[in-house]
Design a protein around this motif. Structure first.
Motif: not given
Length: 111
Positions: A19-48
């Motif tokens: 149960c503890s291993s199911m459905g866990t998503k890896a959090e972004p850890t590097t600078y590039a991953e974090i900024t890419a995730a922020a840009k993707a989420a912000h793009a969705e917010a802009k779309k809405n």
């Protein structure tokens, strides 16, 4: 009795481990991953059309924090760059969360 107790303990351990291993998503850890995730989420917010900013601000909060992170990265301050990138990701996720949380809400005057 001892075998039953051991069998039950092993079964419980395996069940909880699965149960503890199911459905866990890896959090972004590097600078590039974090900024890419922020840009993707912000793009969705802009779309809405749910971008957080104040009237006097030239940029939205996410864009402001990403610009600060980029400036810190250019100066070589990786700690500050990560700090601002994480802030941008936090705000971008909050924008998207607000969209999803209140998607079914209607103003009181609408029926």
């Amino acid at each position: 009795m001892k075998k039953l107790l051991i069998g039950t303990a092993v079964a419980a351990t395996l069940t909880l481990g699965a149960c503890s291993s199911m459905g866990t998503k890896a959090e972004p850890t590097t600078y590039a991953e974090i900024t890419a995730a922020a840009k993707a989420a912000h793009a969705e917010a802009k779309k809405n059309l749910n971008v957080w900013k104040q009237k006097k601000m030239k940029k939205a909060y996410v864009d402001h924090y990403l610009a600060k992170a980029e400036a810190a990265k250019e100066k070589g301050d990786d700690k500050a760059a990560m700090k601002y990138a994480k802030l941008a990701l936090k705000v971008a996720r909050a924008e998207v969360d607000q969209i999803q949380r209140y998607a079914d809400e209607k103003p009181m005057w609408e029926k």
